[in-house]
Design a protein around this motif. Structure first.
Motif, PDB file in Angstrom:
ATOM      1  N   ARG A  46       1.002  -0.589   0.101  1.00 37.54           N
ATOM      2  CA  ARG A  46      -0.191  -0.188   0.485  1.00 37.54           C
ATOM      3  C   ARG A  46       1.032   1.468   0.360  1.00 37.54           C
ATOM      4  N   LEU A  47       1.023   1.989  -1.076  1.00 39.45           N
ATOM      5  CA  LEU A  47       1.652   3.734  -0.794  1.00 39.45           C
ATOM      6  C   LEU A  47       0.176   4.190  -0.231  1.00 39.45           C
ATOM      7  N   GLY A  69       1.452   1.924  -9.737  1.00 41.34           N
ATOM      8  CA  GLY A  69       0.742   1.075  -8.557  1.00 41.34           C
ATOM      9  C   GLY A  69      -0.322   2.204  -7.968  1.00 41.34           C
ATOM     10  N   ASP A  70      -1.075   1.062  -7.050  1.00 44.76           N
ATOM     11  CA  ASP A  70      -2.174   2.267  -7.068  1.00 44.76           C
ATOM     12  C   ASP A  70      -1.917   3.143  -5.589  1.00 44.76           C
ATOM     13  N   MET A  71      -2.270   4.231  -5.268  1.00 37.98           N
ATOM     14  CA  MET A  71      -1.499   5.285  -4.025  1.00 37.98           C
ATOM     15  C   MET A  71      -3.639   5.565  -4.056  1.00 37.98           C
ATOM     16  N   ILE A  72      -3.455   5.501  -2.026  1.00 32.91           N
ATOM     17  CA  ILE A  72      -5.239   6.298  -1.719  1.00 32.91           C
ATOM     18  C   ILE A  72      -4.309   7.426  -1.105  1.00 32.91           C
ATOM     19  N   ILE A  73      -4.797   8.703  -1.056  1.00 35.66           N
ATOM     20  CA  ILE A  73      -4.936  10.015  -0.671  1.00 35.66           C
ATOM     21  C   ILE A  73      -5.928  10.001   0.315  1.00 35.66           C
ATOM     22  N   PHE A  74      -6.072  10.937   1.353  1.00 34.92           N
ATOM     23  CA  PHE A  74      -6.570  11.217   2.273  1.00 34.92           C
ATOM     24  C   PHE A  74      -6.486  12.733   2.203  1.00 34.92           C
ATOM     25  N   SER A  75      -7.373  13.807   1.700  1.00 36.74           N
ATOM     26  CA  SER A  75      -7.316  14.465   1.567  1.00 36.74           C
ATOM     27  C   SER A  75      -7.712  15.685   2.124  1.00 36.74           C
ATOM     28  N   ALA A  76      -6.900  17.312   3.057  1.00 32.90           N
ATOM     29  CA  ALA A  76      -7.764  17.805   3.753  1.00 32.90           C
ATOM     30  C   ALA A  76      -8.595  18.716   2.887  1.00 32.90           C
ATOM     31  N   ASN A 101      -9.631  20.329  -2.653  1.00 29.35           N
ATOM     32  CA  ASN A 101      -8.956  19.966  -3.286  1.00 29.35           C
ATOM     33  C   ASN A 101      -8.002  20.510  -4.419  1.00 29.35           C
ATOM     34  N   CYS A 102      -6.661  21.346  -3.373  1.00 28.95           N
ATOM     35  CA  CYS A 102      -5.959  21.734  -3.685  1.00 28.95           C
ATOM     36  C   CYS A 102      -4.042  21.329  -4.428  1.00 28.95           C
ATOM     37  N   HIS A 103      -4.404  19.535  -4.511  1.00 28.98           N
ATOM     38  CA  HIS A 103      -3.857  19.438  -5.410  1.00 28.98           C
ATOM     39  C   HIS A 103      -3.953  17.255  -5.535  1.00 28.98           C
ATOM     40  N   VAL A 104      -4.485  17.396  -5.463  1.00 23.45           N
ATOM     41  CA  VAL A 104      -4.725  16.488  -5.266  1.00 23.45           C
ATOM     42  C   VAL A 104      -4.749  15.284  -6.871  1.00 23.45           C
ATOM     43  N   SER A 105      -4.950  16.505  -8.031  1.00 27.72           N
ATOM     44  CA  SER A 105      -5.392  15.881  -8.801  1.00 27.72           C
ATOM     45  C   SER A 105      -4.042  16.017  -9.447  1.00 27.72           C
ATOM     46  N   ALA A 150       1.226   8.244 -11.185  1.00 23.36           N
ATOM     47  CA  ALA A 150       0.828   6.677 -10.319  1.00 23.36           C
ATOM     48  C   ALA A 150      -0.016   6.112 -11.635  1.00 23.36           C
ATOM     49  N   THR A 151       0.686   5.008 -12.089  1.00 24.53           N
ATOM     50  CA  THR A 151       0.095   4.094 -13.108  1.00 24.53           C
ATOM     51  C   THR A 151      -1.197   3.361 -12.933  1.00 24.53           C
ATOM     52  N   GLY A 152      -1.316   3.380 -11.359  1.00 20.01           N
ATOM     53  CA  GLY A 152      -2.393   2.479 -11.002  1.00 20.01           C
ATOM     54  C   GLY A 152      -3.655   3.802 -11.235  1.00 20.01           C
ATOM     55  N   ASP A 153      -4.557   3.188  -9.681  1.00 17.14           N
ATOM     56  CA  ASP A 153      -6.223   3.955  -9.589  1.00 17.14           C
ATOM     57  C   ASP A 153      -5.514   4.831  -8.406  1.00 17.14           C
ATOM     58  N   ILE A 154      -6.302   5.343  -8.233  1.00 14.86           N
ATOM     59  CA  ILE A 154      -6.366   7.233  -6.837  1.00 14.86           C
ATOM     60  C   ILE A 154      -7.260   7.345  -6.650  1.00 14.86           C
ATOM     61  N   THR A 155      -7.176   6.485  -5.454  1.00 16.42           N
ATOM     62  CA  THR A 155      -8.297   6.148  -4.072  1.00 16.42           C
ATOM     63  C   THR A 155      -8.592   7.792  -3.678  1.00 16.42           C
ATOM     64  N   VAL A 156      -9.021   8.603  -3.697  1.00 18.05           N
ATOM     65  CA  VAL A 156      -9.605   9.978  -2.876  1.00 18.05           C
ATOM     66  C   VAL A 156     -10.138   9.852  -1.967  1.00 18.05           C
ATOM     67  N   TYR A 157     -10.363  10.147  -0.277  1.00 11.66           N
ATOM     68  CA  TYR A 157     -10.582  10.316   0.473  1.00 11.66           C
ATOM     69  C   TYR A 157     -10.719  11.558   1.188  1.00 11.66           C
ATOM     70  N   PRO A 158     -11.804  12.321   1.415  1.00 13.81           N
ATOM     71  CA  PRO A 158     -12.011  13.573   1.858  1.00 13.81           C
ATOM     72  C   PRO A 158     -11.922  13.766   3.593  1.00 13.81           C
ATOM     73  N   VAL A 159     -11.056  14.301   4.318  1.00 19.12           N
ATOM     74  CA  VAL A 159     -11.004  14.625   5.309  1.00 19.12           C
ATOM     75  C   VAL A 159     -11.490  16.033   5.878  1.00 19.12           C
ATOM     76  N   ASP A 160     -12.304  16.108   6.091  1.00 18.19           N
ATOM     77  CA  ASP A 160     -12.726  17.874   7.027  1.00 18.19           C
ATOM     78  C   ASP A 160     -12.220  18.351   8.096  1.00 18.19           C
ATOM     79  N   CYS A 161     -10.800  18.483   7.290  1.00 23.81           N
ATOM     80  CA  CYS A 161     -10.199  19.590   8.311  1.00 23.81           C
ATOM     81  C   CYS A 161      -8.523  20.225   7.282  1.00 23.81           C
TER      82      CYS A 161
END
Length: 201
Positions: free
Chosen positions: A46-47, A142-149, A156-160, A166-177
């Motif tokens: 996991r990354l 590979g895939d990446m998982i991002i938890f984004s403030a 959405n300041c920089h996730v895109s 990354a060649t794989g999927d990028i899964t993004v979870y927004p975090v209210d902080c």
């Protein structure tokens, strides 16, 4: 840094797989570490990146400026201790921060680290900003998982911007902080369970 970290990881855990996590500046470090481990034929399980930065934060003219770095770190420390930091035109100093703490009355002064250690932290922060200025990310296979403030000032300041790296999927979870609050107990209570599931999936 990534090569050094890879050497250290493999010395302790030679076989992997490796689950990597990095917050803020640690995001690009973990990303580069994942690439380095893959170059060595290792399995990266996991990354996970917690509100990762791609370049230096703050105005370009302040990159490498010790006083600005000191002020930035002091503001983070004071706010994490729920101490109000007034608006001011000049960078905040260690002595001014001590005075703000004293004015709070019941708040203990241990919020600030000893000056010698604090100076070490500032030097690291300034160096890291300069590293980011020069760093050109490679592509992680590979895939990446991002938890984004995702508070009102940082949505959405920089996730895109990570898509090309990354060649794989990028899964993004927004975090209210806010970015600086990603590792507080309150924020971890918000996304900690999803982080656990992401690592175990």
């Amino acid at each position: 840094m990534a090569k050094d970290y890879a050497d250290r990881l493999q010395a302790v855990y030679p076989d992997g797989p490796y689950n990597l996590l990095g917050w803020s500046f640690g995001g690009p470090v973990a990303h580069e570490l994942a690439i380095e481990l893959r170059r060595r034929g290792c399995d990266v399980g996991r990354l996970v990146l917690l509100d990762p930065v791609l370049g230096p934060t703050g105005p370009t003219g302040t990159i490498g400026d010790h006083a600005e770095g000191e002020s930035r770190i002091l503001e983070v420390l004071l706010r994490s201790g729920r101490i109000d930091v007034p608006e001011q035109s000049a960078p905040l100093t260690y002595r001014q921060a001590e005075e703000l703490i004293r004015q709070q009355g019941e708040v203990a002064e241990f919020i600030l680290p000893p000056l010698e250690f604090f100076e070490f932290v500032v030097q690291n922060y300034v160096a890291n900003q300069l590293y980011l200025l020069e760093h050109v990310p490679d592509v992680f296979d590979g895939d990446m998982i991002i938890f984004s403030a995702q508070n009102e000032n940082e949505k959405n300041c920089h996730v895109s911007n990570w898509r090309p790296y990354a060649t794989g999927d990028i899964t993004v979870y927004p975090v209210d902080c806010r970015h600086d609050d990603m590792m507080t107990a309150e924020s971890l209570n918000v996304y900690g369970q999803q982080l656990k599931l992401s690592l175990e999936a």
